[in-house]
Scaffold this motif. Structure first.
Motif, mmCIF file in Angstrom:
data_model
loop_
_atom_site.group_PDB
_atom_site.id
_atom_site.type_symbol
_atom_site.label_atom_id
_atom_site.label_comp_id
_atom_site.label_asym_id
_atom_site.label_seq_id
_atom_site.Cartn_x
_atom_site.Cartn_y
_atom_site.Cartn_z
ATOM 1 N N PHE A 10 0.830 -1.201 0.000
ATOM 2 C CA PHE A 10 0.000 0.000 0.000
ATOM 3 C C PHE A 10 0.868 1.257 0.000
ATOM 4 C CE2 PHE A 10 -2.507 -3.360 1.817
ATOM 5 C CZ PHE A 10 -3.775 -3.167 1.308
ATOM 6 N N ASP A 11 2.010 1.190 -0.650
ATOM 7 C CA ASP A 11 2.932 2.328 -0.645
ATOM 8 C C ASP A 11 2.329 3.581 -1.274
ATOM 9 O OD1 ASP A 11 4.863 0.955 0.691
ATOM 10 O OD2 ASP A 11 5.972 0.349 -1.099
ATOM 11 N N GLU A 12 1.273 3.404 -2.081
ATOM 12 C CA GLU A 12 0.604 4.580 -2.641
ATOM 13 C C GLU A 12 -0.222 5.308 -1.585
ATOM 14 O OE1 GLU A 12 -2.839 3.587 -5.255
ATOM 15 O OE2 GLU A 12 -2.189 1.517 -4.906
ATOM 16 N N PHE A 13 -0.330 4.706 -0.393
ATOM 17 C CA PHE A 13 -1.035 5.334 0.726
ATOM 18 C C PHE A 13 -0.061 5.478 1.897
ATOM 19 C CE2 PHE A 13 -4.085 2.737 -1.655
ATOM 20 C CZ PHE A 13 -5.022 3.693 -2.013
ATOM 21 N N PRO A 14 0.964 6.305 1.748
ATOM 22 C CA PRO A 14 2.025 6.376 2.770
ATOM 23 C C PRO A 14 1.528 6.781 4.148
ATOM 24 C CG PRO A 14 2.190 8.210 1.218
ATOM 25 C CD PRO A 14 1.199 7.246 0.647
ATOM 26 N N LYS A 15 0.489 7.618 4.206
ATOM 27 C CA LYS A 15 -0.014 8.052 5.513
ATOM 28 C C LYS A 15 -0.549 6.865 6.309
ATOM 29 C CE LYS A 15 -4.058 9.950 6.056
ATOM 30 N NZ LYS A 15 -5.217 10.861 6.024
ATOM 31 N N PHE A 16 -1.299 5.988 5.649
ATOM 32 C CA PHE A 16 -1.863 4.833 6.343
ATOM 33 C C PHE A 16 -0.771 3.851 6.753
ATOM 34 C CE2 PHE A 16 -5.631 6.153 3.791
ATOM 35 C CZ PHE A 16 -6.478 6.418 4.845
ATOM 36 N N VAL A 17 0.207 3.652 5.879
ATOM 37 C CA VAL A 17 1.307 2.746 6.203
ATOM 38 C C VAL A 17 2.067 3.260 7.419
ATOM 39 C CG1 VAL A 17 3.505 1.799 5.398
ATOM 40 C CG2 VAL A 17 1.547 1.890 3.844
ATOM 41 N N SER A 18 2.343 4.551 7.426
ATOM 42 C CA SER A 18 3.061 5.153 8.554
ATOM 43 C C SER A 18 2.275 5.018 9.850
ATOM 44 C CB SER A 18 3.341 6.627 8.254
ATOM 45 O OG SER A 18 3.899 7.279 9.368
ATOM 46 N N HIS A 19 0.971 5.286 9.784
ATOM 47 C CA HIS A 19 0.125 5.184 10.979
ATOM 48 C C HIS A 19 0.089 3.746 11.497
ATOM 49 C CE1 HIS A 19 -0.807 9.247 10.511
ATOM 50 N NE2 HIS A 19 -2.119 9.242 10.691
ATOM 51 N N ALA A 20 -0.027 2.782 10.583
ATOM 52 C CA ALA A 20 -0.085 1.379 10.994
ATOM 53 C C ALA A 20 1.214 0.959 11.669
ATOM 54 C CB ALA A 20 -0.375 0.486 9.792
ATOM 55 N N GLU A 21 2.333 1.417 11.134
ATOM 56 C CA GLU A 21 3.631 1.071 11.714
ATOM 57 C C GLU A 21 3.805 1.703 13.093
ATOM 58 O OE1 GLU A 21 6.459 0.433 7.777
ATOM 59 O OE2 GLU A 21 6.139 2.473 8.542
ATOM 60 N N ARG A 22 3.283 2.906 13.276
ATOM 61 C CA ARG A 22 3.453 3.605 14.550
ATOM 62 C C ARG A 22 2.439 3.186 15.607
ATOM 63 N NH1 ARG A 22 2.306 8.483 14.941
ATOM 64 N NH2 ARG A 22 1.213 8.880 12.992
ATOM 65 N N SER A 23 1.382 2.493 15.191
ATOM 66 C CA SER A 23 0.279 2.210 16.116
ATOM 67 C C SER A 23 0.575 1.084 17.096
ATOM 68 C CB SER A 23 -0.981 1.856 15.323
ATOM 69 O OG SER A 23 -0.858 0.571 14.733
ATOM 70 N N GLY A 24 1.605 0.291 16.816
ATOM 71 C CA GLY A 24 1.930 -0.815 17.711
ATOM 72 C C GLY A 24 0.878 -1.905 17.747
ATOM 73 N N GLY A 25 0.095 -2.029 16.677
ATOM 74 C CA GLY A 25 -0.933 -3.070 16.620
ATOM 75 C C GLY A 25 -2.335 -2.565 16.880
ATOM 76 N N ARG A 26 -2.475 -1.266 17.170
ATOM 77 C CA ARG A 26 -3.814 -0.716 17.426
ATOM 78 C C ARG A 26 -4.507 -0.252 16.148
ATOM 79 N NH1 ARG A 26 -0.826 1.316 21.618
ATOM 80 N NH2 ARG A 26 -0.544 3.304 20.549
ATOM 81 N N MET A 27 -3.803 -0.324 15.031
ATOM 82 C CA MET A 27 -4.404 0.035 13.745
ATOM 83 C C MET A 27 -3.930 -0.945 12.682
ATOM 84 S SD MET A 27 -3.983 3.515 11.496
ATOM 85 C CE MET A 27 -4.097 3.440 9.707
#
Length: 350
Positions: free
Chosen positions: A272-289
């Motif tokens: 989903f690299d075309e959606f960098p914001k979502f990828v970044s949020h998922a990586e930072r969420s620690g499993g909550r997203m």
């Protein structure tokens, strides 16, 4: 071509096809013109954003034309009919199309629509079309009644509190981001400020030609399928973690298939690299997203929309990671822990 579409060529072609079955007309157009009209409509429907022209054609009487062909036996006409039913069925995933379809049903003066065609092959296709339409219509009614969207998650990922929508404060800039407190809003500003203006501009407008209500309907579909199939999805996520231990899993709900039914498959979030914001949020969420996406037909192509799954805690993803490392695939220990995880009382929303 776009100029023709904007000037009503779809309505004109639909009315032309409709004339072929007008009992009051002495100059009924030949079946060759019917086939040509339906074939041209199918070509228009397969263009990008073709769902808009399907909606227009339904409004002009396309459903009545299809039903009027129920006694057709000519193979050429049946091939064209199958093509147009197929492309319309793929677009029922759009709320605007399914709503217009439901309105068009009122104009079809026939008690039952199941099994109306003389030929078995098109009957099977038609009956499946009706079943898909009824399913989407039921979900649309739920969405319209606000039964599917009653909670929110705090958009500050370190918090992630899930509560009733009324308990949140909205960002005054974009009216899209929601926070459980002023403190969380302040902490998230360094991240949110990058997208706030863009969200403000697009909130109530169409995005890439797709309306906000159609996008909300996509989200409702993702929500319903996920919670209906969650007991099967969780073991699949575990299998993905075993096979790709260094990847964060995401789930794609694919409706862009000939049956317009949902196929579920997992992929790495880095697809989903075309959606960098979502990828970044998922990586930072620690499993909550988690990233959940829905793939829908866009004419003859496909389009992906993202609807993140927010969880009140990281317990599900954390436990799945532990199970993948501490148990063997297919073991009794794995089955016991997965069953306990499925029954875990955790709040999740899209």
């Amino acid at each position: 071509m776009e100029a023709l579409l904007e000037r009503g060529i779809v309505t004109a072609l639909t009315l032309t096809a409709k004339l072929s079955f007008s009992p009051s007309s002495r100059d009924a157009l030949p079946r060759q013109l019917l086939r040509a009209s339906l074939a041209l409509l199918t070509d228009f429907f397969r263009r990008s954003l073709g769902y808009r022209w399907i909606k227009e054609s339904l409004k002009a009487g396309l459903l009545g034309v299809i039903v009027a062909c129920q006694n057709e036996t000519q193979s050429q006409t049946l091939v064209v009919l199958c093509g147009i039913i197929d492309v319309v069925q793929r677009s029922l995933v759009y709320r605007s199309v399914i709503r217009q379809f439901s309105v068009s049903l009122c104009d079809v003066h026939q008690t039952s629509l199941e099994g109306i065609f003389a030929e078995d092959d098109i009957n099977e296709l038609w009956n499946n079309f009706l079943a898909v339409a009824r399913n989407f219509f039921a979900i649309m009614l739920d969405l319209d009644a606000n039964k599917l969207v009653s909670a929110r998650a705090c958009d500050y990922l370190e918090c992630g509190l899930i509560a009733l929508k009324a308990d949140f404060r909205r960002c005054s800039g974009c009216s899209t981001a929601h926070y459980c407190s002023e403190a969380c809003q302040g902490k998230d500003w360094s991240v949110h400020r990058r997208s706030c203006e863009e969200l403000r501009i697009t909130r109530n407008k169409s995005r890439d030609g797709v309306s906000r209500r159609d996008r909300a309907f996509f989200g409702a579909l993702v929500d319903r399928v996920y919670f209906q199939e969650r007991t099967q999805i969780i073991p699949e996520v575990l299998s993905f973690m075993r096979e790709f231990p260094d990847q964060i899993p995401s789930i794609i709900f694919n409706y862009a298939n000939p049956e317009a039914t949902c196929n579920i498959h997992l992929a790495s979030i880095h697809e989903f690299d075309e959606f960098p914001k979502f990828v970044s949020h998922a990586e930072r969420s620690g499993g909550r997203m988690q990233i959940h996406g829905i793939n829908v037909a866009d004419g003859s192509k496909e389009r992906l929309w993202i609807f993140p799954l927010r969880s009140a805690t990281a317990d599900v993803m954390t436990e799945l990671q532990l199970i993948s490392k501490e148990t063997s695939s297919g073991s009794a220990a794995e089955a016991e822990r997965v069953a306990a995880l499925i029954n875990l009382d955790v709040v999740e929303i899209h």
